[in-house]
Design an enzyme around this catalytic site. Structure first.
Site, PDB file in Angstrom:
ATOM      1  N   LYS A  32       0.852  -1.200   0.000  1.00  0.00           N
ATOM      2  CA  LYS A  32       0.000   0.000   0.000  1.00  0.00           C
ATOM      3  C   LYS A  32       0.892   1.256   0.000  1.00  0.00           C
ATOM      4  O   LYS A  32       2.121   1.147   0.178  1.00  0.00           O
ATOM      5  CB  LYS A  32      -0.935  -0.021   1.206  1.00  0.00           C
ATOM      6  CG  LYS A  32      -0.243  -0.011   2.553  1.00  0.00           C
ATOM      7  CD  LYS A  32      -1.247  -0.147   3.680  1.00  0.00           C
ATOM      8  CE  LYS A  32      -0.548  -0.119   5.024  1.00  0.00           C
ATOM      9  NZ  LYS A  32      -1.471   0.026   6.130  1.00  0.00           N
ATOM     10  N   ARG A 131      -9.531   0.029  16.155  1.00  0.00           N
ATOM     11  CA  ARG A 131      -9.945   0.586  14.861  1.00  0.00           C
ATOM     12  C   ARG A 131     -10.855  -0.430  14.185  1.00  0.00           C
ATOM     13  O   ARG A 131     -11.678  -1.023  14.887  1.00  0.00           O
ATOM     14  CB  ARG A 131      -8.763   1.089  14.024  1.00  0.00           C
ATOM     15  CG  ARG A 131      -7.625   0.125  13.794  1.00  0.00           C
ATOM     16  CD  ARG A 131      -6.502   0.780  12.974  1.00  0.00           C
ATOM     17  NE  ARG A 131      -5.820  -0.181  12.131  1.00  0.00           N
ATOM     18  CZ  ARG A 131      -4.693   0.046  11.494  1.00  0.00           C
ATOM     19  NH1 ARG A 131      -4.112   1.224  11.570  1.00  0.00           N
ATOM     20  NH2 ARG A 131      -4.129  -0.882  10.763  1.00  0.00           N
ATOM     21  N   TYR A 272      13.947  31.231   3.400  1.00  0.00           N
ATOM     22  CA  TYR A 272      12.779  31.938   3.946  1.00  0.00           C
ATOM     23  C   TYR A 272      12.908  32.148   5.455  1.00  0.00           C
ATOM     24  O   TYR A 272      13.364  31.246   6.179  1.00  0.00           O
ATOM     25  CB  TYR A 272      11.518  31.110   3.709  1.00  0.00           C
ATOM     26  CG  TYR A 272      11.036  31.098   2.283  1.00  0.00           C
ATOM     27  CD1 TYR A 272      10.799  32.279   1.583  1.00  0.00           C
ATOM     28  CD2 TYR A 272      10.795  29.882   1.648  1.00  0.00           C
ATOM     29  CE1 TYR A 272      10.340  32.236   0.270  1.00  0.00           C
ATOM     30  CE2 TYR A 272      10.337  29.841   0.341  1.00  0.00           C
ATOM     31  CZ  TYR A 272      10.106  31.020  -0.345  1.00  0.00           C
ATOM     32  OH  TYR A 272       9.647  30.994  -1.622  1.00  0.00           O
ATOM     33  N   MET A 320       9.374  24.727  -0.800  1.00  0.00           N
ATOM     34  CA  MET A 320       8.473  23.776  -1.453  1.00  0.00           C
ATOM     35  C   MET A 320       9.231  22.881  -2.444  1.00  0.00           C
ATOM     36  O   MET A 320       8.991  21.677  -2.518  1.00  0.00           O
ATOM     37  CB  MET A 320       7.359  24.537  -2.181  1.00  0.00           C
ATOM     38  CG  MET A 320       6.251  23.647  -2.691  1.00  0.00           C
ATOM     39  SD  MET A 320       4.998  24.585  -3.569  1.00  0.00           S
ATOM     40  CE  MET A 320       4.100  25.340  -2.245  1.00  0.00           C
TER      41      MET A 320
END
Ligand SMILES: Cc1ncc(COP(=O)(O)O)c(C=O)c1O
Length: 379
Positions: A32, A131, A272, A320
């Site tokens: 997964k 769960r 930044y 980013m």
């Protein structure tokens, strides 16, 4: 390619063989989350011809469809929840699903009847993870009703999942969960039912959790689930428990190319928020990877990369799409040179455990969040 992931097929095969040897059970490889960030297609390209894998486990029907496109021979279990449309796709494609409640079984029965197929399910038993899952008594009750109330459902498996086995060296809670599962199994007698409980940590530490299938995720990709699991292994090994030393080999390396090399003056800011200022005349490189790529912003100012075989500290905030690192002490570095974000160069290593510790998370998350768009190359 300004950044890419390299996948070692030798290391992957080594790790999976190790689990097969260790457990001598059916092997369910958990793929997964884009094969834990490694790249589903690339990982399956390696495993599709590996007969030691019996099953793939995925989270969703869409992942199951991607698996089937590459490897349509092995069984596929969808571990996550599917809505009605997804459930129909699942049934038509012959995937197997977990069944976390009697209501889910009822609906699976109805849909399978409508589609004139059988729903192959694994009952998910709640043993203390809090769960998805049905109470053991609910599962036991179902088998005591004759005939079985869901005629379009074939119960092929029964399983549970450990809640507290990775992050601790105290395995008493895991033992309690195991006991609940064993008590349930003692009450039902269904020949051929596949029983499973074991994840990587329990497969490494506790043979009594193996049952019929071991479900291996993180350690198939070459990582110990946690430091505590490794410590537990070392402790047990001292008592002579292991016949073979367990060596897990990380499958993934992450590389990038230097965008620019430049020299800053004393007191110049980097990035930044001006969160780093140079103490001396400082040589830096710009790296074309940022938090969008999965290089966590929490690594700002604290992680290291490897440049020309030497560790180089990240300076300033992770942006980013890029970050900066100091290379004042590194010789012969030029724009276009390859650097290592995760992996080994000579004697230096940076791995997902190192980054996880710095970012306050786990190796699973560091790996799983590597942007799927970054090219994966199988070596
Ligand atoms: C139900 C289930 N089984 C097995 C695994 C594999 O766990 P690991 O990656 O620790 O081996 C997972 C992973 O989250 C899971 O959810």
């Amino acid at each position: 390619m300004k950044t890419h992931i390299e996948i070692s097929s030798d290391n992957l095969v080594h790790n999976l063989n190790l689990f097969k040897r260790l457990s001598n059970r059916k092997l369910m490889f958990v793929v997964k989350a884009n094969a834990y960030g490694h790249g589903l297609k690339e990982i399956l390209g390696i495993t599709k011809d590996l007969p030691i894998i019996d099953y793939y486990a995925v989270d969703s029907v869409s992942e199951a469809l991607q698996v089937k496109q590459v490897d349509n021979k092995k069984r596929i279990l969808v571990l996550g929840w599917s809505d009605k449309e997804e459930m129909e796709t699942l049934l038509i494609n012959g995937f197997e699903t977990i069944a976390p409640s009697p209501d889910f079984l009822k609906e699976a029965d109805r849909l399978a009847g409508k589609l004139k197929v059988k729903a192959n399910v694994h009952l998910k038993i709640e043993t203390g993870t809090g769960r998805m899952g049905m109470a053991p008594a609910q599962a036991a009750g179902m088998f005591n009703v004759s005939p079985f109330p869901y005629s379009n459902v074939r119960v092929v498996g029964i399983y549970s999942h450990f809640a507290n086995i990775e992050d601790t060296t105290d395995h008493s809670y895991a033992q309690q969960q195991l006991e609940i599962f064993n008590n349930l199994l003692a009450k039902i007698n269904v020949p051929g039912l596949l029983r499973h409980f074991s994840c990587s940590a329990s497969s490494l530490l506790f043979p009594e959790t193996y049952f019929d299938i071991v479900r291996v995720g993180i350690s198939g990709y070459g990582y110990w689930p946690s430091k505590q699991t490794y410590i537990s292994y070392i402790e047990q090994d001292k008592n002579g428990k292991y016949l073979h030393k367990i060596e897990l080999k990380p499958v993934l390396s992450w590389y990038a190319k230097v965008v620019q090399v430049k020299t800053l003056e004393v007191g110049d800011p980097i990035g930044y928020g001006l969160s780093y200022r140079t103490f001396n005349k400082t040589k830096i490189i710009v790296v074309p990877v940022g938090y969008y790529d999965g290089y966590d912003r929490k690594l700002s100012n604290i992680s290291t990369i490897i440049v020309n075989g030497v560790k180089a500290p990240v300076r300033g905030r992770i942006c980013m799409d890029m970050f900066m690192a100091e290379v004042t002490h590194v010789k012969n570095i030029r724009a276009g040179d390859r650097i290592t974000l995760i992996g080994r160069e000579g004697n230096e290593v940076v791995d997902a455990d190192d980054l996880a510790e710095l970012a306050g998370t786990i190796n699973y998350e560091i790996l799983a969040r590597i942007n799927p768009l970054i090219p994966r190359i199988v070596a």
